[in-house]
Design an enzyme around this catalytic site. Structure first.
Site, PDB file in Angstrom:
ATOM      1  CB  VAL A 173      -0.948   0.012   1.211  1.00  0.00           C
ATOM      2  CG1 VAL A 173      -1.870   1.221   1.146  1.00  0.00           C
ATOM      3  CG2 VAL A 173      -1.780  -1.277   1.250  1.00  0.00           C
ATOM      4  N   PRO A 174       1.307   1.710  -1.179  1.00  0.00           N
ATOM      5  CG  PRO A 174       1.617   2.109  -3.477  1.00  0.00           C
ATOM      6  CD  PRO A 174       0.883   1.205  -2.500  1.00  0.00           C
ATOM      7  CB  CYS A 175       0.258   5.841   1.886  1.00  0.00           C
ATOM      8  SG  CYS A 175       1.540   5.509   3.113  1.00  0.00           S
ATOM      9  CG  HIS A 176       5.638   6.304  -1.407  1.00  0.00           C
ATOM     10  ND1 HIS A 176       5.389   4.974  -1.153  1.00  0.00           N
ATOM     11  CD2 HIS A 176       6.203   6.351  -2.644  1.00  0.00           C
ATOM     12  CE1 HIS A 176       5.806   4.241  -2.171  1.00  0.00           C
ATOM     13  NE2 HIS A 176       6.297   5.056  -3.100  1.00  0.00           N
TER      14      HIS A 176
END
Length: 208
Positions: A146-149
Site C-alpha cells: 500500500v504505497p501511500c507515499h
C-alpha cells in the site's frame, strides 16, 4: 610467538569449496525469492488479486525461515473478509476499519512512477479527502503493498507522510521514494508540471 602454519588437505579444501558454493547458491535463491515476492505482491499495474499470497506461499515460507527481516519491505496484506475481521494495526494497536481497508485497496493500485491525490481516492469512495488522509496516516502496509507515499494533495503539493505534513525527515523520505520512481518536485515541494497531468492515476477499481 610465531604460530605454526596449518596445512589444508585436498579433502578439506574441497569441503570448504563445496560449502562456499552452496552458500552462494542459497544467496542467489534468496535474492530471486525476494524479487519474486515483490513482483507478486506489489501489483503496481493491476488490481488486487485475492489469491496472490496463496499462490506464492512457498516464497513466504522460504523468506520466513531464511532471513525474515527482508519481508519488512513488503507487508502481508489481508485480502478476504475473514482475514480482515480482527486484523490489528501494529502502528495503532487497533483494528483496521472497513473504510481504512477500502482506502488501502485503492492506494495499492497506484503504479510506480505515478501518483494520485487524497481527493481522487475520496471521490472514488464517496468520502472526504480528510478521511482518506487519516486512513493513510495510519497505513500499516507501507511502503508496499500500500504505497501511500504516492498520494499527494489535489494541488500536487507533496502533502503528508506517516503523520508529518509538508516538511521534515518523513517528508524527505516520501520525496526520495517518489523521485526514485521517476517523479520530480520543485523547491516548494510541488510536483513539476510535466508530471501533473501525465502521471496522475485515477482509474481506480472499487471493491465492495
Amino acid at each position: 610467538m610465531p604460530t605454526r602454519t596449518q596445512r589444508i588437505s585436498p579433502y578439506n579444501r574441497k569441503c570448504k569449496s563445496e560449502k562456499l558454493e552452496k552458500k552462494v547458491q542459497v544467496e542467489i535463491s534468496f535474492v530471486e525469492a525476494v524479487k519474486e515476492t515483490k513482483k507478486s505482491l506489489v501489483l503496481e499495474k493491476e488490481a488486487v488479486d485475492s489469491d496472490v499470497e496463496s499462490k506464492h506461499s512457498h516464497v513466504f515460507a522460504f523468506l520466513l525461515l531464511a532471513k525474515p527481516h527482508l519481508l519488512l519491505a513488503v507487508k502481508l496484506f489481508p485480502r478476504t473478509k475473514e482475514e480482515r475481521v480482527d486484523f490489528q494495526n501494529q502502528k495503532t494497536n487497533r483494528k483496521v476499519t472497513e473504510f481504512q481497508f477500502r482506502v488501502y485497496d485503492l492506494c495499492s493500485q497506484i503504479p510506480s512512477g505515478w501518483f494520485s491525490t487524497y481527493k481522487a481516492i475520496s471521490n472514488a469512495l464517496q468520502a472526504s479527502p480528510r478521511a482518506v488522509g487519516q486512513a493513510l496516516k495510519k497505513n500499516p502496509f507501507a511502503p508496499l503493498p500500500v504505497p501511500c507515499h504516492r498520494v499527494l494533495s489535489s494541488n500536487c503539493f507533496i502533502g503528508g507522510f506517516d503523520g508529518d505534513w509538508g516538511s521534515g525527515n518523513k517528508i524527505n523520505s516520501k520525496r526520495a521514494k517518489l523521485e526514485k520512481e521517476g517523479l520530480a518536485f520543485d523547491k516548494q515541494q510541488v510536483l513539476l508540471p510535466v508530471f501533473q497531468n501525465t502521471r496522475l492515476f485515477t482509474n481506480f477499481k472499487v471493491y465492495n
